[in-house]
Design a protein around this motif. Structure first.
Motif, PDB file in Angstrom:
ATOM      1  N   VAL B 221      21.173  54.505   4.585  1.00 50.42           N
ATOM      2  CA  VAL B 221      20.241  54.658   5.709  1.00 50.42           C
ATOM      3  C   VAL B 221      19.502  55.993   5.628  1.00 50.42           C
ATOM      4  O   VAL B 221      18.361  56.114   6.074  1.00 50.42           O
ATOM      5  CB  VAL B 221      20.976  54.523   7.071  1.00 50.42           C
ATOM      6  CG1 VAL B 221      21.950  55.655   7.304  1.00 50.42           C
ATOM      7  CG2 VAL B 221      19.998  54.406   8.216  1.00 50.42           C
ATOM      8  N   ALA B 222      20.129  56.987   5.042  1.00 44.89           N
ATOM      9  CA  ALA B 222      19.493  58.300   4.923  1.00 44.89           C
ATOM     10  C   ALA B 222      18.225  58.232   4.082  1.00 44.89           C
ATOM     11  O   ALA B 222      17.359  59.093   4.178  1.00 44.89           O
ATOM     12  CB  ALA B 222      20.457  59.309   4.311  1.00 44.89           C
ATOM     13  N   TYR B 223      18.116  57.209   3.244  1.00 45.20           N
ATOM     14  CA  TYR B 223      16.917  57.052   2.419  1.00 45.20           C
ATOM     15  C   TYR B 223      16.204  55.745   2.732  1.00 45.20           C
ATOM     16  O   TYR B 223      15.535  55.160   1.888  1.00 45.20           O
ATOM     17  CB  TYR B 223      17.288  57.102   0.932  1.00 45.20           C
ATOM     18  CG  TYR B 223      18.190  58.256   0.617  1.00 45.20           C
ATOM     19  CD1 TYR B 223      17.692  59.548   0.572  1.00 45.20           C
ATOM     20  CD2 TYR B 223      19.546  58.046   0.402  1.00 45.20           C
ATOM     21  CE1 TYR B 223      18.527  60.618   0.325  1.00 45.20           C
ATOM     22  CE2 TYR B 223      20.390  59.114   0.154  1.00 45.20           C
ATOM     23  CZ  TYR B 223      19.874  60.405   0.123  1.00 45.20           C
ATOM     24  OH  TYR B 223      20.697  61.451  -0.123  1.00 45.20           O
ATOM     25  N   ALA B 224      16.364  55.284   3.967  1.00 43.88           N
ATOM     26  CA  ALA B 224      15.867  53.962   4.337  1.00 43.88           C
ATOM     27  C   ALA B 224      14.362  53.951   4.461  1.00 43.88           C
ATOM     28  O   ALA B 224      13.812  54.127   5.533  1.00 43.88           O
ATOM     29  CB  ALA B 224      16.517  53.513   5.647  1.00 43.88           C
ATOM     30  N   GLY B 225      13.677  53.762   3.371  1.00 41.29           N
ATOM     31  CA  GLY B 225      12.228  53.620   3.413  1.00 41.29           C
ATOM     32  C   GLY B 225      11.856  52.180   3.134  1.00 41.29           C
ATOM     33  O   GLY B 225      12.668  51.283   3.291  1.00 41.29           O
ATOM     34  N   ASP B 226      10.645  51.971   2.700  1.00 45.75           N
ATOM     35  CA  ASP B 226      10.187  50.614   2.374  1.00 45.75           C
ATOM     36  C   ASP B 226      11.096  49.955   1.350  1.00 45.75           C
ATOM     37  O   ASP B 226      11.383  50.536   0.302  1.00 45.75           O
ATOM     38  CB  ASP B 226       8.788  50.697   1.756  1.00 45.75           C
ATOM     39  CG  ASP B 226       7.721  50.424   2.799  1.00 45.75           C
ATOM     40  OD1 ASP B 226       8.090  50.111   3.939  1.00 45.75           O
ATOM     41  OD2 ASP B 226       6.541  50.525   2.458  1.00 45.75           O
ATOM     42  N   ASN B 229      16.091  47.953   2.451  1.00 47.44           N
ATOM     43  CA  ASN B 229      17.077  47.091   3.093  1.00 47.44           C
ATOM     44  C   ASN B 229      16.734  45.615   2.932  1.00 47.44           C
ATOM     45  O   ASN B 229      15.598  45.246   2.638  1.00 47.44           O
ATOM     46  CB  ASN B 229      17.353  47.541   4.537  1.00 47.44           C
ATOM     47  CG  ASN B 229      16.477  46.964   5.616  1.00 47.44           C
ATOM     48  OD1 ASN B 229      16.018  45.833   5.545  1.00 47.44           O
ATOM     49  ND2 ASN B 229      16.262  47.749   6.653  1.00 47.44           N
TER      50      ASN B 229
END
Lengths: 430, 430
Positions: B221-226, B229
C-alpha cells in the motif's frame, strides 16, 4: 541503571523466550478478525489473570464513545467488541505510570491459496514466525507481557501503575482504544509495539475510509459504451481520487515530518462489488476507499475536498450525471498524529527512557521515523495529552500473504521494553 | 383461410384473454431465476396436463449434451435444471409440425428498492403488466398456450404435431433448448415469442461470456499507485476490451444484416468483485464480461482474439505483468444465427405463414429486424436445420427495473400465433 542490572534483565527475557514464542504461537491460532476476537481476548484475559493483574473486560457500548473526539462510525454491531485491560497497582505510585497497548484484531487473510501455510497455523522457519496477525500485532502483545514477566522473574514489579491493554477495532476504527480512554485509563506515557522494525514512530498519517455507492438506471446494454454502467462509472471516480492523492502529496501540502518520505499519502481501492448478471447492465456498484491525510490536516475539510472531486468527476460521465454517487463514511475517520510535536516533560522523559533502553539492547541509536499508516497512538496523543510511543519488532507482509515476524527482533523489543519499564516506571520489589 | 375464419379465431383469443392475463400474472409470481425454476415448471406442467398434452418433464443431464455443438459450459450444478415439453400428437400428421418454444428462467431482479413494486408481485397499470420476467418471456409462454386454447375452444387442434417447450437456461447457456434437441424433439419449424415488439427476428448476434480472474501479490500500500492493486488492474483490461469491441463493430467486420444497426456488438461488464479489507491492497478481483459476435463469426477465433488483447494489455501494467490474468469461459458460448440465410422451403413457408397471420391481425406488414441479443433460436437453426422464427410481444426494461409487457401486444401476438398455427400446421377437428 548499571550495566549489570541491564544484563540481568536482558537475560531474564532470554530465559523466558521459548515460553514467549510459544505464547505468541498460541495467540496467533485465534483467527481474531473483526467480530471474532472473543477467543483471543479470553486467552489474553486468562494470561493476565494468571499473572495477578486486576482484569477488566467489557463490551464496548457505542453510546459511551460516539460523542468523543476521534470516534469513527461503527462497522457492523459491537456485540462482539470486547476490550481487556489488566491493571498493575504499584505500591510506590511513581510518576512514570504507563499504558502498554496492543490490538488483538487482525485483518482478513485473503485467498487461502495465496498462503504457503494456513494463516492460523503459525509455524517457524529460521528467524521468522508466520501467520495472520503474528506481526500485526500479536508479537507486540507478547513483548509487552513478557517484558513484565522478565522483571517479575527477577522479583520486580513496576514502581508506577501500569495498564496492559488488549483492544479491538484498531484495524478499522480505533474505537477500542477510544473506549479505554473513555473508561478512565490514563497514564503518563503509552507504549504501542506496532511492528515497525525497532524504530520510534514520531509521526503517523491519518486515515479516512469511505464507500462510494453507485446506483441508478443504466442505459440499455444496446448502448453500453463508456460510462453507461455502474461498474464502469467507478473508473473515472477512481481516476479523480488518484489526482487528489497526487495533489495532497505535493511538496506544498506536506507535513514537515514527511518532507522526505516517498509518497506518504496513499489511496487504496480496497474492495469493490457490483452487478448481478453478466448480461444485465449493472445498476449498482460499491467500492471502498482508504485515503491518508497528514497530521494537522482537518478531516472535515479533507472530506469536503473528496466530495467535491467526486461530484466534479460525475459531471463528465453518462451514468453518473443521472445517478449521483453517494459517499458513505464508515470506519476510520482518523487524524494524523506527530509525537515529534509533543514538547512535554513526559514526552521528553519517556522517549529518552526508550532511547536508552534501545541503545543498551541493540548498541545502536534509536531511529525516529514517520510512517504512512495510522495506529491507536493518536487517541492518547491527541485526545488525552499523553505521549504515545510506537515501537515494536520487525515484521514483513502485514496485511499480505505469509505475514511474518522476526523472532530475534521480538527478543530485542521485549528486552528493550523491560529496560524501558525499569527506566520510566522504576522498579519495586514484589 | 377466409376472413370469417380469421375473425372467429381472433374472437376466440379475445374470449379467453382475461384468463390469459390471469395465467401470466400467476406464472410471473414464481421467481424462476436460475436454479429456482422448479415451481414455475410445475405450474407449466400442470397447465399442459390439464390440456391433455403428453407431458415430458426431465432433469437435464450434462453428460447427454456436453459433446453437442452449441453446448456452453455449465454454471453451478444442474440438480434443479428441469425442462418441460408437452406434445400434441395430431391425427392428420401434417407436414407443418411445429415447436412452440419459450424459456421459464428469468434474470436476477437487482436491488429491490429500484423497483416501484415488488418484482414478483405482478400488477397491471393501463396497458402494462409489471414484474421480473413478465416480458422476458413468460408473456410468450402465455401466447403459445392460449393460441392453442383459442383453437381448441373452437373445436380445433393443429393438424400436425406440436411440441410446447418450456425450457430453462436460456439466460446463461441455452442448454435447456439444446437438451430438447438431444431428447429428439424435432419439427418443421419453430416459433419463439421473445419480446421483440411484434417484429420477426431474422438475425441475432452470438454471445460469449467470460470471467477475468486477477490474483497475485500486489505491491505494498505504501507504493499503491496505478496498477498496483488487483481491482485497479481490471481497468486497463476493460479499456482494452472496449477497443476490441470498437474494432469488431467496424464496417469491415459486420455481418450484412447488421450493416445499419447502431453498434450491434456490445461489451458488458456485468459483475465485479474484489478485495477483502479497505486498508489491504487487494490481491484479487474477478469481473464478468458479455461480448457479442456476428453470425458466422468463429467463436474459437473470437476467444483467441479476446485472449490476445488481454495478454497485450497486461504487459503495460505493474500488477498484471507479474500476475497474468486468467480467463475462464462459463455460460454463453453462443454463435450468431441468421434466419435470413435459411433458403429452405420450410423457412419460406413458415415465414410466409407468419407474415399472413401478422398482417391479418395488425393490418401492417411484418417487419424483419436484426437484434443485438441472442435467443435459443440458434440451436434449431444452426444444429437442427430447422427455421426458428422469433416473434413476440412488446416489452420494456427487460433485464432492468419495472420490467413490463404490453397487454394489447400480448393479445395481438396470441391472435397472430393462433392464425399462424392454422396457416402452418393446418387444423383438424378435436
Amino acid at each position: 541503571m548499571d550495566k549489570a542490572a541491564q544484563s540481568q534483565i536482558m537475560s531474564a527475557v532470554d530465559d523466558l523466550f521459548d515460553e514467549e514464542v510459544g505464547f505468541l504461537a498460541e495467540l496467533t491460532k485465534h483467527p481474531s478478525t473483526r467480530g471474532n476476537e472473543q477467543s483471543a481476548q479470553s486467552f489474553m484475559a486468562d494470561a493476565l489473570n494468571n499473572r495477578s493483574f486486576d482484569v477488566d473486560r467489557w463490551q464496548i457500548d457505542v453510546a459511551d464513545i460516539q460523542g468523543l473526539p476521534g470516534f469513527s462510525p461503527v462497522i457492523g454491531n459491537y456485540e462482539d467488541a470486547v476490550n481487556v485491560v489488566g491493571s498493575h497497582h504499584s505500591r510506590s505510585k511513581g510518576k512514570g505510570s504507563l499504558i502498554l497497548n496492543g490490538h488483538i484484531d487482525v485483518v482478513p487473510e485473503g485467498p487461502l491459496d495465496m498462503w504457503d501455510q494456513p494463516p492460523y497455523e503459525p509455524h517457524v522457519d529460521g528467524d521468522w514466525m508466520y501467520g495472520r496477525g503474528v506481526g500485526d500485532m500479536k508479537a507486540g502483545l507478547a513483548c509487552n507481557l513478557f517484558a513484565l514477566d522478565a522483571l517479575r522473574s527477577l522479583g520486580f514489579a513496576p514502581a508506577a501503575d501500569v495498564y496492559f491493554q488488549s483492544v479491538v477495532e484498531e484495524e478499522c476504527t480505533g474505537n477500542g482504544a477510544l473506549a479505554c480512554l473513555q473508561r478512565g485509563y490514563k497514564a503518563a506515557a503509552v507504549l504501542i509495539p506496532e511492528p515497525f522494525a525497532e524504530d520510534l514512530i514520531t509521526a503517523q498519517v491519518g486515515v479516512i475510509w469511505f464507500q462510494v455507492h453507485l446506483k441508478g438506471l443504466p442505459t440499455h446494454v444496446a448502448y453500453a459504451g463508456d460510462g453507461a454502467n455502474a461498474i464502469e462509472a467507478a473508473i473515472p471516480l477512481i481516476n479523480a481520487l488518484h489526482k487528489l492523492e497526487e495533489k495532497w502529496n505535493g511538496p506544498e501540502h506536506r507535513h514537515g515530518d514527511f518532507a522526505h518520505v516517498h509518497h506518504p499519502l496513499n489511496l487504496n481501492i480496497g474492495k469493490i462489488q457490483g452487478g448481478d448478471w453478466t448480461s444485465s447492465v449493472p445498476a449498482w456498484c460499491v467500492f471502498d476507499v482508504r485515503m491518508g491525510v497528514f497530521p494537522g490536516q482537518d478531516l472535515e475539510l479533507a472530506r469536503a475536498e473528496i466530495e467535491a472531486v467526486l461530484t466534479d468527476a460525475a459531471q463528465d460521465n453518462a451514468f453518473l450525471r443521472n445517478n449521483k454517487p453517494a459517499i458513505v463514511y464508515h470506519g476510520f475517520q482518523a487524524e494524523g498524529y506527530a509525537l515529534s510535536e509533543d514538547k512535554s516533560e513526559e514526552a521528553k522523559g519517556s522517549i529518552s527512557a526508550l532511547e536508552t533502553a534501545h541503545e543498551a539492547v541493540t548498541g545502536n541509536r534509536l531511529d525516529h521515523v514517520a510512517i504512512t499508516a495510522t495506529t491507536d497512538a493518536r487517541f492518547f496523543g491527541l485526545y488525552a495529552n499523553t505521549p504515545a510511543l510506537v515501537y515494536g519488532p520487525r515484521a514483513e507482509s502485514i496485511h499480505g500473504f505469509n505475514e511474518r515476524v522476526s523472532l530475534e527482533s521480538i527478543r530485542r523489543v521485549t528486552q528493550t521494553t523491560a529496560l524501558f519499564i525499569a527506566n520510566w516506571c522504576g522498579l519495586e520489589s514484589l
